[in-house]
Design an enzyme around this catalytic site. Structure first.
Site, short mmCIF file in Angstrom:
data_model
loop_
_atom_site.label_atom_id
_atom_site.label_comp_id
_atom_site.label_asym_id
_atom_site.label_seq_id
_atom_site.Cartn_x
_atom_site.Cartn_y
_atom_site.Cartn_z
N GLU A 301 -13.75 44.50 60.25
CA GLU A 301 -14.80 45.26 59.56
C GLU A 301 -15.84 44.32 58.98
O GLU A 301 -17.05 44.49 59.18
CB GLU A 301 -14.15 46.10 58.44
CG GLU A 301 -15.13 46.89 57.62
CD GLU A 301 -15.80 47.99 58.42
OE1 GLU A 301 -15.11 48.94 58.80
OE2 GLU A 301 -17.01 47.90 58.67
N ASP A 305 -19.80 44.06 60.14
CA ASP A 305 -20.88 44.38 59.20
C ASP A 305 -21.82 43.19 59.04
O ASP A 305 -23.05 43.35 59.07
CB ASP A 305 -20.30 44.75 57.83
CG ASP A 305 -19.39 45.97 57.89
OD1 ASP A 305 -19.40 46.68 58.92
OD2 ASP A 305 -18.66 46.22 56.91
N SER A 518 -18.81 52.67 60.85
CA SER A 518 -18.83 51.31 60.31
C SER A 518 -19.91 50.46 60.95
O SER A 518 -20.44 49.55 60.33
CB SER A 518 -17.52 50.61 60.66
OG SER A 518 -16.59 50.84 59.68
#
Ligand SMILES: *[C@@H]1O[C@H](CO)[C@@H](O)[C@H](O)[C@H]1NC(C)=O
Ligand SMILES: *[C@@H]1O[C@H](CO)[C@@H](O)[C@H](O)[C@H]1NC(C)=O
Ligand SMILES: *[C@@H]1O[C@H](CO)[C@@H](O)[C@H](O)[C@H]1NC(C)=O
Ligand SMILES: *[C@@H]1O[C@H](CO)[C@@H](O)[C@H](O)[C@H]1NC(C)=O
Ligand SMILES: *[C@@H]1O[C@H](CO)[C@@H](O)[C@H](O)[C@H]1NC(C)=O
Ligand SMILES: *[C@@H]1O[C@H](CO)[C@@H](O)[C@H](O)[C@H]1NC(C)=O
Length: 611
Positions: A301, A305, A518
């Site tokens: 994650e 990002d 996400s």
């Protein structure tokens, strides 16, 4: 002392009961039904330490909210005149009387100023106490509760009370009744199939033309592998040069022990953004957050990002906030603290800072109904404070369509959590009105991706800024559609969308294909940060809270967003909602056309032809 639970009526909190004469009268502050999906086990160990967060009322919050809307209304005379940290704090501060009475109560339990920490506006008091003391203060009994599906355990109670005379001076105390489970939102995480995927498209396939830019096109490979170049082309941002020196910054939040790896970032840059090679970002550790740069510890994650947000906005300085603390604990190992959902820890930290990144992206969530309304509202008020200070906050809209984000339909919990056990669509955060929720698309031409989280809040009413767009959508629904499954008067999400699957990132040294809303949040945030860069370079203030602007532009200059009209977001055993012409609860107003948005936001907004 605990017998009250036997006879206080279940439904309503406002019940006073008799207590031994030496205590002052207590009043139940909050009571929740036993949460669905959790099992109550042993009493919490008396010496287990919990960090109590006590919220003092913010009597002037509505004034702050009014300022927020005034400085965010593109037609208003105060547009862009954001508030300073001090101005925000003075609008958030509790009454001195509340501070005084709460101090007195804490002191009566031996807790003095040295034991406390406070938020900058003094609207939160935080104190670490053993369970035994918390039970005495709150006239309650804590238990270990185990989450059936995951085995996670938390120390919680289903009711607590405070001295009657404090009722108007304490808004809530947690952790008590909050059973939220915080998680990141990546869904389709597939190691090492990145090369295979691009191999499916012949190298000589013609480019795909995209509607957003006049004559624009993307490489045919973008239909199966999303790179920085694909996004810049698709969203009409090729050739724009962000500044490294105009004060613009972009921030990414990280929770759940997710670390953004710097070596992986260089591999990603070599692959997709060679001009950014050797550039890096700043990591800020909050509340025991860590930053283990061992390659095997890299978080999918966090890498997703940071790689896409920083890659899209290079050379804009990037910050990664690593916030520690997560609610569940292992009852056998007895970790020393059992914190609240970590947004509040992050908010405490950032609200105390003088300068902040103007654009911040978050790809973590918990389910709306697992967070007590009182707590959700307070966290929401924290986001409003950031908006008033000129920060744009983007959140992924969730990966469960109209469901709860559990990938496995068998685990989906499409029921109310209020003891009635009726079927209901469930939403992940953020249904908060003061943040921008980003849904997901896939493929080119873009269609809604099936997991794109969307729907209507049961907690927050629909804000005025989306009234027109959302009511137009509701008018298109056949009468009776999903009656009783959602609240047609609630805050509707998402607001916007962006690509959300087949992203090529680097993780622990290898290319990986990854997806989820996400991916959409840092992508949309990257575009917003480029808009902020364009504005700051012209001496204009940053965009701040975006939603009033987004819906105004959508109403008057709809082509600044690429409307997504194909696809739906199934969940809870239904096909979910459809992507439609105009706003819809799958992809919001659509994906961004940077070129058009830049023209709009760098001109004097009040004098744009057509606006
Ligand atoms: C509060 O602070 C005092 C003085 O530092 C300390 O002796 C006491 O143990 C603290 N109480 C708690 C509950 O931490
Ligand atoms: C992209 O892929 C989707 C799904 O396979 C397909 O429907 C679409 O036609 C492709 N787009 C182009 C331009 O080939
Ligand atoms: C990055 O650093 C390496 C080694 O110092 C150097 O050879 C290379 O030119 C640098 N690349 C860029 C884009 O600055
Ligand atoms: C970082 O992770 C590695 C591998 O899991 C571990 O061996 C090391 O102790 C960790 N370092 C720190 C400072 O936690
Ligand atoms: C709630 O309803 C569902 C579906 O009808 C059922 O499976 C479940 O056992 C019920 N739970 C409770 C606590 O009544
Ligand atoms: C979605 O579109 C299909 C096909 O037009 C239609 O049958 C269905 O009723 C729509 N669903 C909703 C929730 O509007």
């Amino acid at each position: 002392m605990r017998s009250f639970s036997l006879w206080v009526p279940i439904a309503f909190a406002a019940v006073v009961f008799a207590v031994p004469a030496k205590d002052c009268a207590h009043k139940v502050k909050e009571r929740v039904p036993p949460p669905r999906g959790w099992t109550k086990s042993a009493p919490a160990p008396a010496d287990h330490i919990i960090e109590l967060r006590i919220a003092l009322p913010q009597p002037k919050f509505s004034e702050l909210e009014q300022h927020l809307y005034e400085v965010s209304d593109p037609f208003g005379t105060r547009y862009g005149q954001h508030l300073s940290k001090e101005e925000v704090e003075s609008l958030i501060a509790p009454e001195p009387e509340s501070i005084h009475l709460v101090n007195e109560w804490l002191a009566s339990h031996g807790l003095i100023e040295e034991n406390l920490s406070r938020s900058p506006a003094k609207d939160w008091v935080i104190v670490k106490v053993p369970v035994s003391l918390a039970e005495e203060m709150l006239k309650t009994e804590y238990h270990v509760w185990t989450h059936d599906a995951s085995g996670d355990a938390v120390v919680r109670t289903t009711a607590y009370s405070i001295p009657e005379h404090l009722d108007d001076h304490v808004e809530l105390i947690q952790p008590t009744t909050s059973f939220s489970r915080f998680r990141n939102l990546k869904t389709s995480f597939r190691i090492n199939d990145a090369q295979e995927k691009s191999a499916l498209i012949p190298a000589d396939a013609p480019p795909i033309s995209v509607p957003s830019a006049s004559g624009g096109h993307v490489d045919a490979s973008c239909n199966q592998t999303i790179t920085i170049t694909c996004l810049l082309e698709l969203y009409n941002a090729v050739g724009f040069k962000a500044s490294a020196h105009n004060g613009n910054q972009i921030g990414i939040t990280g929770y759940l022990e997710q670390f953004a790896n710097k070596h992986d970032l260089q591999l990603f840059y070599a692959d997709q953004r060679p001009d950014a090679l050797n550039s890096s970002f700043k990591t800020i550790l909050i509340n025991g957050g860590e930053n283990n740069q061992t390659l095997s510890e890299a978080g999918a994650e966090a890498n997703l990002d940071t790689q896409f947000a920083y890659g899209l906005t290079f050379p804009t300085p990037g910050t990664f906030f690593s916030t520690g603390g997560r609610p569940p604990f292992k009852p056998d190992t007895l970790t020393p603290s059992d914190t609240n959902e970590p947004y509040s820890e992050w908010l405490d930290f950032v609200l105390a800072q003088k300068t902040l990144p103007q654009t911040i992206s978050t790809s973590y969530a918990d389910d709306e109904q697992t967070v007590p309304v009182s707590f959700a509202k307070r966290v929401c008020n924290g986001f409003a404070q950031l908006g008033a200070r000129g920060v744009s906050l983007m959140f992924s809209s969730g990966d469960g369509g109209v469901g709860d984000g559990e990938e496995d339909p068998a685990l989906q919990q499409c029921f109310t959590n209020d003891g009635r056990n009726v079927t209901r669509f469930v939403l992940s955060v953020p249904r908060v009105p003061f943040v921008t929720a980003v849904g997901g698309t896939i493929h080119i031409p873009e269609t809604a991706v099936f997991f794109s989280g969307g729907g209507f809040s049961d907690v927050f009413p629909r804000p005025a800024y989306q009234e027109l767009a959302v009511s137009k959508f509701l008018d298109t629904l056949a009468p009776g559609t999903y009656k009783g499954l959602f609240n047609p008067n609630g805050r509707a999400i998402p607001d916007v969308a962006a690509q959300a699957d087949l992203f090529r990132i680097f993780l622990s040294g290898r290319p990986v294909s990854i997806g989820g809303t996400s991916a959409a949040a840092p992508t949309f945030s990257g575009i917003v940060s480029l808009l902020n860069s364009a504005r700051l370079s012209k001496g204009l203030p940053p965009l701040g809270f975006l939603n009033p602007l987004i819906y105004t532009i959508h109403a008057l200059e709809a082509s600044a967003f690429n409307d997504i009209t194909v696809g739906n977001n199934p969940g809870c055993g239904t096909p979910g909602f459809n992507a439609t012409k105009g706003w819809d609860p799958v992809t919001g107003v659509g994906t961004p056309n940077f070129g058009k948005l830049k023209d709009i936001v760098t001109l004097d907004l009040l004098h744009i032809p057509g606006l």
